[in-house]
Design a protein around this motif. Structure first.
Motif, PDB file in Angstrom:
ATOM      1  N   GLU A  39      13.918   8.201 -44.766  1.00 44.73           N
ATOM      2  CA  GLU A  39      15.477   8.209 -44.250  1.00 44.73           C
ATOM      3  C   GLU A  39      15.487   9.652 -43.668  1.00 44.73           C
ATOM      4  O   GLU A  39      14.806  10.643 -43.936  1.00 44.73           O
ATOM      5  N   THR A  40      16.438   9.966 -42.880  1.00 41.58           N
ATOM      6  CA  THR A  40      16.630  11.184 -42.449  1.00 41.58           C
ATOM      7  C   THR A  40      18.356  11.520 -42.984  1.00 41.58           C
ATOM      8  O   THR A  40      19.001  11.020 -42.990  1.00 41.58           O
ATOM      9  N   VAL A  41      18.211  12.842 -43.317  1.00 40.89           N
ATOM     10  CA  VAL A  41      19.433  13.352 -43.760  1.00 40.89           C
ATOM     11  C   VAL A  41      19.833  14.684 -43.169  1.00 40.89           C
ATOM     12  O   VAL A  41      19.022  15.673 -42.999  1.00 40.89           O
ATOM     13  N   TYR A  42      21.068  14.977 -42.710  1.00 41.69           N
ATOM     14  CA  TYR A  42      21.326  16.224 -42.065  1.00 41.69           C
ATOM     15  C   TYR A  42      22.013  17.228 -43.275  1.00 41.69           C
ATOM     16  O   TYR A  42      23.037  16.799 -43.851  1.00 41.69           O
ATOM     17  N   GLY A  43      21.248  18.459 -43.345  1.00 41.09           N
ATOM     18  CA  GLY A  43      21.448  19.126 -44.335  1.00 41.09           C
ATOM     19  C   GLY A  43      22.663  20.110 -44.055  1.00 41.09           C
ATOM     20  O   GLY A  43      22.913  20.962 -44.795  1.00 41.09           O
ATOM     21  N   GLY A  44      23.093  20.165 -42.781  1.00 42.18           N
ATOM     22  CA  GLY A  44      23.870  21.217 -42.177  1.00 42.18           C
ATOM     23  C   GLY A  44      23.402  22.771 -42.302  1.00 42.18           C
ATOM     24  O   GLY A  44      22.339  22.944 -42.173  1.00 42.18           O
ATOM     25  N   THR A  45      24.392  23.528 -42.992  1.00 36.72           N
ATOM     26  CA  THR A  45      23.739  25.012 -43.180  1.00 36.72           C
ATOM     27  C   THR A  45      23.845  25.269 -44.648  1.00 36.72           C
ATOM     28  O   THR A  45      23.612  26.439 -44.816  1.00 36.72           O
ATOM     29  N   ASP A  46      24.343  24.592 -45.447  1.00 30.57           N
ATOM     30  CA  ASP A  46      24.346  24.802 -46.924  1.00 30.57           C
ATOM     31  C   ASP A  46      23.482  23.877 -47.805  1.00 30.57           C
ATOM     32  O   ASP A  46      23.964  22.617 -48.149  1.00 30.57           O
ATOM     33  N   GLY A  47      22.188  24.470 -48.136  1.00 31.16           N
ATOM     34  CA  GLY A  47      21.504  23.571 -48.811  1.00 31.16           C
ATOM     35  C   GLY A  47      21.636  23.314 -50.149  1.00 31.16           C
ATOM     36  O   GLY A  47      21.177  22.300 -50.660  1.00 31.16           O
ATOM     37  N   ASP A  52      20.985  17.774 -55.824  1.00 32.88           N
ATOM     38  CA  ASP A  52      20.872  16.324 -56.306  1.00 32.88           C
ATOM     39  C   ASP A  52      19.956  15.712 -55.553  1.00 32.88           C
ATOM     40  O   ASP A  52      18.916  15.083 -56.317  1.00 32.88           O
ATOM     41  N   LEU A  53      19.823  15.474 -54.328  1.00 33.53           N
ATOM     42  CA  LEU A  53      18.986  14.697 -53.625  1.00 33.53           C
ATOM     43  C   LEU A  53      17.562  15.378 -53.714  1.00 33.53           C
ATOM     44  O   LEU A  53      16.771  14.600 -54.042  1.00 33.53           O
ATOM     45  N   PHE A  54      17.258  16.788 -53.732  1.00 32.67           N
ATOM     46  CA  PHE A  54      15.894  17.170 -53.857  1.00 32.67           C
ATOM     47  C   PHE A  54      15.583  16.814 -55.625  1.00 32.67           C
ATOM     48  O   PHE A  54      14.257  16.453 -55.759  1.00 32.67           O
ATOM     49  N   ARG A  55      16.206  16.933 -56.299  1.00 32.40           N
ATOM     50  CA  ARG A  55      15.970  16.618 -57.916  1.00 32.40           C
ATOM     51  C   ARG A  55      15.862  14.920 -57.923  1.00 32.40           C
ATOM     52  O   ARG A  55      14.757  14.612 -58.735  1.00 32.40           O
ATOM     53  N   ARG A  59       9.514  13.150 -52.541  1.00 36.07           N
ATOM     54  CA  ARG A  59       8.887  13.646 -51.430  1.00 36.07           C
ATOM     55  C   ARG A  59      10.060  14.032 -50.344  1.00 36.07           C
ATOM     56  O   ARG A  59      11.100  13.364 -49.955  1.00 36.07           O
ATOM     57  N   VAL A  60      10.314  15.425 -50.029  1.00 40.38           N
ATOM     58  CA  VAL A  60      11.242  15.804 -49.045  1.00 40.38           C
ATOM     59  C   VAL A  60      10.309  16.774 -47.891  1.00 40.38           C
ATOM     60  O   VAL A  60       9.763  17.545 -48.457  1.00 40.38           O
ATOM     61  N   ASP A  83       3.306  21.662 -60.274  1.00 46.07           N
ATOM     62  CA  ASP A  83       2.276  22.838 -60.773  1.00 46.07           C
ATOM     63  C   ASP A  83       3.043  24.192 -60.439  1.00 46.07           C
ATOM     64  O   ASP A  83       3.002  25.299 -61.257  1.00 46.07           O
ATOM     65  N   ASN A  84       3.455  24.479 -59.137  1.00 50.37           N
ATOM     66  CA  ASN A  84       3.856  25.671 -58.797  1.00 50.37           C
ATOM     67  C   ASN A  84       5.299  25.740 -58.474  1.00 50.37           C
ATOM     68  O   ASN A  84       5.771  26.607 -57.583  1.00 50.37           O
ATOM     69  N   LEU A  85       5.923  24.940 -59.023  1.00 54.83           N
ATOM     70  CA  LEU A  85       7.553  24.792 -58.793  1.00 54.83           C
ATOM     71  C   LEU A  85       8.057  24.947 -59.968  1.00 54.83           C
ATOM     72  O   LEU A  85       8.108  24.128 -60.938  1.00 54.83           O
ATOM     73  N   ASN A  86       8.741  26.027 -60.284  1.00 54.00           N
ATOM     74  CA  ASN A  86       9.616  26.223 -61.518  1.00 54.00           C
ATOM     75  C   ASN A  86      11.080  25.794 -61.308  1.00 54.00           C
ATOM     76  O   ASN A  86      11.774  26.325 -60.534  1.00 54.00           O
ATOM     77  N   ILE A  87      11.263  24.636 -61.738  1.00 47.30           N
ATOM     78  CA  ILE A  87      12.562  24.226 -61.846  1.00 47.30           C
ATOM     79  C   ILE A  87      13.360  24.359 -63.161  1.00 47.30           C
ATOM     80  O   ILE A  87      13.031  24.132 -64.332  1.00 47.30           O
ATOM     81  N   ILE A  88      14.479  25.051 -62.931  1.00 54.55           N
ATOM     82  CA  ILE A  88      15.475  25.356 -63.921  1.00 54.55           C
ATOM     83  C   ILE A  88      16.699  24.555 -64.025  1.00 54.55           C
ATOM     84  O   ILE A  88      17.446  24.586 -62.891  1.00 54.55           O
ATOM     85  N   GLU A  89      16.991  23.531 -64.836  1.00 50.18           N
ATOM     86  CA  GLU A  89      18.065  22.799 -64.933  1.00 50.18           C
ATOM     87  C   GLU A  89      19.345  23.521 -65.767  1.00 50.18           C
ATOM     88  O   GLU A  89      18.899  23.803 -66.724  1.00 50.18           O
ATOM     89  N   ASP A  90      20.464  23.577 -65.012  1.00 50.24           N
ATOM     90  CA  ASP A  90      21.608  24.176 -65.687  1.00 50.24           C
ATOM     91  C   ASP A  90      22.921  23.158 -65.263  1.00 50.24           C
ATOM     92  O   ASP A  90      22.992  22.642 -64.189  1.00 50.24           O
ATOM     93  N   HIS A  91      23.718  23.254 -66.174  1.00 46.59           N
ATOM     94  CA  HIS A  91      24.888  22.508 -65.795  1.00 46.59           C
ATOM     95  C   HIS A  91      26.165  23.528 -65.615  1.00 46.59           C
ATOM     96  O   HIS A  91      26.514  24.091 -66.438  1.00 46.59           O
ATOM     97  N   ILE A  92      26.618  23.344 -64.441  1.00 44.56           N
ATOM     98  CA  ILE A  92      27.668  24.684 -63.869  1.00 44.56           C
ATOM     99  C   ILE A  92      28.985  23.813 -64.053  1.00 44.56           C
ATOM    100  O   ILE A  92      29.074  22.611 -63.687  1.00 44.56           O
TER     101      ILE A  92
END
Length: 92
Positions: A39-47, A52-55, A59-60, A83-92
């Motif tokens: 699929e293609t997704v337009y991310g605009g200028t604010d990643g 949520d998509l990345f989570r 594969r992205v 192995d080399n990506l540190n994901i921190i989950e937080d609920h804002i």
């Protein structure tokens, strides 16, 4: 229904010249028949709006222009995995 295996995300703003490269690549991809599961997704200028998509995706592929001191048109590839990506989950 086909499971999405790869999300191609284009970032940028065509008003800022080469910063719009993500959008241009997506426009070209949408003119061809992509394989099932892509699929293609337009991310605009604010990643941040795509966190949520990345989570949710395994594969992205991110297309964006960055200032790195390279020549215009140079391509840089960065690979991340669990192995080399540190994901921190937080609920804002």
């Amino acid at each position: 229904m086909v499971d999405i295996n790869l999300s191609v995300v284009g970032f940028g703003n065509r008003l800022y010249a080469d910063d719009g490269i993500g959008l241009v690549v997506l426009e070209h991809l949408e003119k061809v028949t992509l394989p099932d599961g892509v699929e293609t997704v337009y991310g605009g200028t604010d990643g941040f709006v795509l966190i949520d998509l990345f989570r949710k995706k395994k594969r992205v592929l991110i297309i964006d222009a960055v200032k790195m001191g390279k020549k215009p048109g140079d391509v840089c590839i960065f690979e991340l995995d669990a192995d080399n990506l540190n994901i921190i989950e937080d609920h804002i």
